[in-house]
Design a protein around this motif. Structure first.
Motif, PDB file in Angstrom:
ATOM      1  N   PHE A 165       0.845  -1.184   0.000  1.00  0.00           N
ATOM      2  CA  PHE A 165       0.000   0.000   0.000  1.00  0.00           C
ATOM      3  C   PHE A 165       0.887   1.244   0.000  1.00  0.00           C
ATOM      4  O   PHE A 165       1.939   1.268   0.658  1.00  0.00           O
ATOM      5  CB  PHE A 165      -0.883   0.030   1.252  1.00  0.00           C
ATOM      6  N   SER A 166       0.447   2.280  -0.725  1.00  0.00           N
ATOM      7  CA  SER A 166       1.174   3.553  -0.760  1.00  0.00           C
ATOM      8  C   SER A 166       0.173   4.684  -0.551  1.00  0.00           C
ATOM      9  O   SER A 166      -0.694   4.905  -1.391  1.00  0.00           O
ATOM     10  CB  SER A 166       1.871   3.740  -2.109  1.00  0.00           C
ATOM     11  N   PHE A 167       0.296   5.370   0.576  1.00  0.00           N
ATOM     12  CA  PHE A 167      -0.587   6.500   0.867  1.00  0.00           C
ATOM     13  C   PHE A 167       0.249   7.781   0.796  1.00  0.00           C
ATOM     14  O   PHE A 167       1.370   7.827   1.317  1.00  0.00           O
ATOM     15  CB  PHE A 167      -1.188   6.394   2.268  1.00  0.00           C
ATOM     16  N   TYR A 168      -0.315   8.809   0.166  1.00  0.00           N
ATOM     17  CA  TYR A 168       0.375  10.090   0.052  1.00  0.00           C
ATOM     18  C   TYR A 168      -0.540  11.191   0.590  1.00  0.00           C
ATOM     19  O   TYR A 168      -1.668  11.363   0.103  1.00  0.00           O
ATOM     20  CB  TYR A 168       0.737  10.375  -1.411  1.00  0.00           C
ATOM     21  N   PHE A 169      -0.048  11.920   1.562  1.00  0.00           N
ATOM     22  CA  PHE A 169      -0.797  13.004   2.188  1.00  0.00           C
ATOM     23  C   PHE A 169      -0.196  14.315   1.682  1.00  0.00           C
ATOM     24  O   PHE A 169       0.796  14.818   2.220  1.00  0.00           O
ATOM     25  CB  PHE A 169      -0.695  12.902   3.710  1.00  0.00           C
ATOM     26  N   PHE A 170      -0.783  14.861   0.617  1.00  0.00           N
ATOM     27  CA  PHE A 170      -0.215  16.016  -0.074  1.00  0.00           C
ATOM     28  C   PHE A 170      -0.575  17.330   0.614  1.00  0.00           C
ATOM     29  O   PHE A 170      -1.742  17.628   0.839  1.00  0.00           O
ATOM     30  CB  PHE A 170      -0.710  16.069  -1.521  1.00  0.00           C
ATOM     31  N   ARG A 171       0.446  18.102   0.903  1.00  0.00           N
ATOM     32  CA  ARG A 171       0.250  19.485   1.316  1.00  0.00           C
ATOM     33  C   ARG A 171       0.335  20.398   0.084  1.00  0.00           C
ATOM     34  O   ARG A 171      -0.404  21.363  -0.034  1.00  0.00           O
ATOM     35  CB  ARG A 171       1.306  19.871   2.351  1.00  0.00           C
ATOM     36  N   ARG A 172       1.264  20.046  -0.822  1.00  0.00           N
ATOM     37  CA  ARG A 172       1.390  20.780  -2.086  1.00  0.00           C
ATOM     38  C   ARG A 172       1.592  19.747  -3.193  1.00  0.00           C
ATOM     39  O   ARG A 172       2.408  18.832  -3.063  1.00  0.00           O
ATOM     40  CB  ARG A 172       2.574  21.739  -2.040  1.00  0.00           C
ATOM     41  N   ALA A 173       0.814  19.872  -4.271  1.00  0.00           N
ATOM     42  CA  ALA A 173       0.863  18.853  -5.326  1.00  0.00           C
ATOM     43  C   ALA A 173       0.870  19.509  -6.700  1.00  0.00           C
ATOM     44  O   ALA A 173       0.513  20.683  -6.862  1.00  0.00           O
ATOM     45  CB  ALA A 173      -0.323  17.902  -5.199  1.00  0.00           C
ATOM     46  N   ASN A 174       1.285  18.733  -7.690  1.00  0.00           N
ATOM     47  CA  ASN A 174       1.248  19.182  -9.084  1.00  0.00           C
ATOM     48  C   ASN A 174       1.169  17.965  -9.983  1.00  0.00           C
ATOM     49  O   ASN A 174       1.443  16.841  -9.554  1.00  0.00           O
ATOM     50  CB  ASN A 174       2.499  20.010  -9.427  1.00  0.00           C
ATOM     51  N   GLY A 175       0.770  18.171 -11.240  1.00  0.00           N
ATOM     52  CA  GLY A 175       0.779  17.085 -12.207  1.00  0.00           C
ATOM     53  C   GLY A 175      -0.327  16.069 -11.988  1.00  0.00           C
ATOM     54  O   GLY A 175      -1.372  16.357 -11.392  1.00  0.00           O
ATOM     55  N   TYR A 176      -0.055  14.849 -12.459  1.00  0.00           N
ATOM     56  CA  TYR A 176      -1.060  13.791 -12.354  1.00  0.00           C
ATOM     57  C   TYR A 176      -0.372  12.436 -12.311  1.00  0.00           C
ATOM     58  O   TYR A 176       0.823  12.304 -12.611  1.00  0.00           O
ATOM     59  CB  TYR A 176      -2.044  13.855 -13.533  1.00  0.00           C
ATOM     60  N   VAL A 177      -1.140  11.425 -11.940  1.00  0.00           N
ATOM     61  CA  VAL A 177      -0.662  10.048 -11.949  1.00  0.00           C
ATOM     62  C   VAL A 177      -1.645   9.211 -12.751  1.00  0.00           C
ATOM     63  O   VAL A 177      -2.862   9.379 -12.632  1.00  0.00           O
ATOM     64  CB  VAL A 177      -0.490   9.488 -10.513  1.00  0.00           C
ATOM     65  N   LEU A 178      -1.119   8.328 -13.603  1.00  0.00           N
ATOM     66  CA  LEU A 178      -1.942   7.342 -14.287  1.00  0.00           C
ATOM     67  C   LEU A 178      -1.948   6.096 -13.426  1.00  0.00           C
ATOM     68  O   LEU A 178      -0.900   5.470 -13.213  1.00  0.00           O
ATOM     69  CB  LEU A 178      -1.374   7.025 -15.674  1.00  0.00           C
ATOM     70  N   LEU A 179      -3.103   5.764 -12.910  1.00  0.00           N
ATOM     71  CA  LEU A 179      -3.259   4.595 -12.049  1.00  0.00           C
ATOM     72  C   LEU A 179      -4.026   3.550 -12.842  1.00  0.00           C
ATOM     73  O   LEU A 179      -5.219   3.725 -13.105  1.00  0.00           O
ATOM     74  CB  LEU A 179      -4.005   4.969 -10.773  1.00  0.00           C
ATOM     75  N   ASN A 180      -3.328   2.475 -13.216  1.00  0.00           N
ATOM     76  CA  ASN A 180      -3.875   1.529 -14.178  1.00  0.00           C
ATOM     77  C   ASN A 180      -4.262   2.315 -15.431  1.00  0.00           C
ATOM     78  O   ASN A 180      -3.409   2.811 -16.134  1.00  0.00           O
ATOM     79  CB  ASN A 180      -5.046   0.746 -13.597  1.00  0.00           C
ATOM     80  N   PHE A 181      -5.541   2.497 -15.691  1.00  0.00           N
ATOM     81  CA  PHE A 181      -5.983   3.194 -16.899  1.00  0.00           C
ATOM     82  C   PHE A 181      -6.682   4.508 -16.568  1.00  0.00           C
ATOM     83  O   PHE A 181      -7.314   5.114 -17.415  1.00  0.00           O
ATOM     84  CB  PHE A 181      -6.947   2.296 -17.688  1.00  0.00           C
ATOM     85  N   ARG A 182      -6.570   4.980 -15.309  1.00  0.00           N
ATOM     86  CA  ARG A 182      -7.251   6.205 -14.903  1.00  0.00           C
ATOM     87  C   ARG A 182      -6.241   7.332 -14.697  1.00  0.00           C
ATOM     88  O   ARG A 182      -5.145   7.119 -14.196  1.00  0.00           O
ATOM     89  CB  ARG A 182      -8.022   5.986 -13.596  1.00  0.00           C
ATOM     90  N   LYS A 183      -6.650   8.543 -15.042  1.00  0.00           N
ATOM     91  CA  LYS A 183      -5.826   9.720 -14.812  1.00  0.00           C
ATOM     92  C   LYS A 183      -6.331  10.431 -13.567  1.00  0.00           C
ATOM     93  O   LYS A 183      -7.513  10.786 -13.472  1.00  0.00           O
ATOM     94  CB  LYS A 183      -5.909  10.663 -16.011  1.00  0.00           C
ATOM     95  N   ILE A 184      -5.441  10.649 -12.606  1.00  0.00           N
ATOM     96  CA  ILE A 184      -5.804  11.317 -11.355  1.00  0.00           C
ATOM     97  C   ILE A 184      -5.006  12.611 -11.243  1.00  0.00           C
ATOM     98  O   ILE A 184      -3.774  12.585 -11.137  1.00  0.00           O
ATOM     99  CB  ILE A 184      -5.518  10.417 -10.143  1.00  0.00           C
ATOM    100  N   GLU A 185      -5.700  13.730 -11.336  1.00  0.00           N
ATOM    101  CA  GLU A 185      -5.060  15.032 -11.159  1.00  0.00           C
ATOM    102  C   GLU A 185      -4.732  15.229  -9.683  1.00  0.00           C
ATOM    103  O   GLU A 185      -5.598  15.058  -8.819  1.00  0.00           O
ATOM    104  CB  GLU A 185      -5.983  16.149 -11.641  1.00  0.00           C
ATOM    105  N   LEU A 186      -3.502  15.584  -9.387  1.00  0.00           N
ATOM    106  CA  LEU A 186      -3.072  15.752  -8.001  1.00  0.00           C
ATOM    107  C   LEU A 186      -3.348  17.172  -7.537  1.00  0.00           C
ATOM    108  O   LEU A 186      -3.084  18.133  -8.262  1.00  0.00           O
ATOM    109  CB  LEU A 186      -1.592  15.418  -7.879  1.00  0.00           C
TER     110      LEU A 186
END
Length: 299
Positions: free
Chosen positions: A49-70
């Motif tokens: 498992f990987s959890f990220y608690f963002f205070r400041r974010a940019n860009g996006y991650v492709l998770l499998n076939f989904r795009k998640i804007e950070l």
């Protein structure tokens, strides 16, 4: 249909206690401690498992076939074995991370279906993230701080304390996730719904009828469906189809198998039946779906 080839090599990244500098299959820290890790490999998956608690974010991650804007104040909740591709400027990210393997808790927690009670675990209908208010984020940081302190200064009962804090943290996040997406958090009357999810992970490529899962559990289809609806807010058939679709999309995009091979792999009697199922669920043919993905249209 032509064979679909993944041009990028998918890298499997296991949890390394040596690399993490810890004695347990869990670690937490700050983005500055691991800058470069997210973009070290173009496409990768982990066994933790990987959890990220963002205070400041940019860009996006492709998770499998989904795009998640950070976004700022986002809590990103990634399950094991999901394919990740990060498009970020790591130097500009500011977050606290938590990584742990599922088996880290098994010695302490007798409930082997615990992770299936987490509504964000391999969720297909709702996003794998939520946004945290300042007081919520402060509480998460407090709990992660306790875990970090034990990792830095382990004593005889460190394992028990870390698992206790982790268990509490996961449940608190689960409550917040359920509230965000209006999901049921009923006290389970039985484990049928969680056993069903466990069986789906093991057999989704070969068993695609709810009745067969009910037979495995030695309950009626009605009993199984009622349990699934009570715990997850959707029918057993919906859960099965969404999990099957998730697996199919991953194979379609990230493997070299053609339609005939996929039909054999997923025990469809004929490739046309597989293509019909995919079109019914997505509104697209295999070719359309792949073309859209290659053109940056993610779902």
């Amino acid at each position: 249909m032509k064979t679909i080839t993944n041009p990028e090599r998918l890298v499997s990244v296991p949890f390394s206690k040596t690399r993490c500098g810890v004695d347990f299959y869990i670690n937490t820290g700050e983005s500055k401690d691991i800058c470069g890790v997210l973009t070290e490999h173009r496409t990768f998956k982990t066994d933790f498992f990987s959890f990220y608690f963002f205070r400041r974010a940019n860009g996006y991650v492709l998770l499998n076939f989904r795009k998640i804007e950070l976004r700022d104040d986002m809590v990103l909740l990634l399950s094991p074995h999901q394919q990740q591709e990060w498009h970020v400027d790591e130097a500009e990210l500011d977050y606290t991370f938590l990584i742990f393997r599922e088996d880290f808790m098994h010695t302490f927690i007798a409930d082997k279906f615990f992770v299936y009670r987490l509504l964000y675990y391999y969720q297909t209908d709702t996003p794998p993230y939520l946004f945290a208010a300042p007081e919520e984020l402060a509480e998460y940081m407090r709990l992660l701080g306790k875990i970090k302190q034990e990792l830095l200064h382990p004593v005889a009962d460190t394992y028990n304390l870390i698992v206790s804090v982790l268990y509490y943290l996961l449940v608190v996040i689960n409550r917040a996730y359920a509230k965000t997406y209006r999901l049921p958090v009923e006290v389970p009357k039985n484990n049928y719904a969680f056993q069903f999810k466990d069986l789906l992970e093991k057999h989704i490529r070969t068993v695609q009828r709810v009745q067969e899962y009910a037979d495995m559990l030695r309950v009626s289809r009605i009993t199984l469906n009622n349990s699934v609806v009570a715990q997850f807010g959707v029918s057993a058939t919906h859960l099965l189809k969404q999990r099957l679709l998730e697996e199919l999309k991953n194979e379609l995009l990230f493997s070299d198998r053609n339609v005939s091979q996929l039909a054999d792999e997923f025990h469809f009697s004929d490739p046309s039946h597989l293509m019909r199922f995919f079109k019914q669920q997505t509104g697209k043919t295999f070719t359309q779906y792949i073309t859209d993905y290659q053109n940056g249209i993610y779902e």
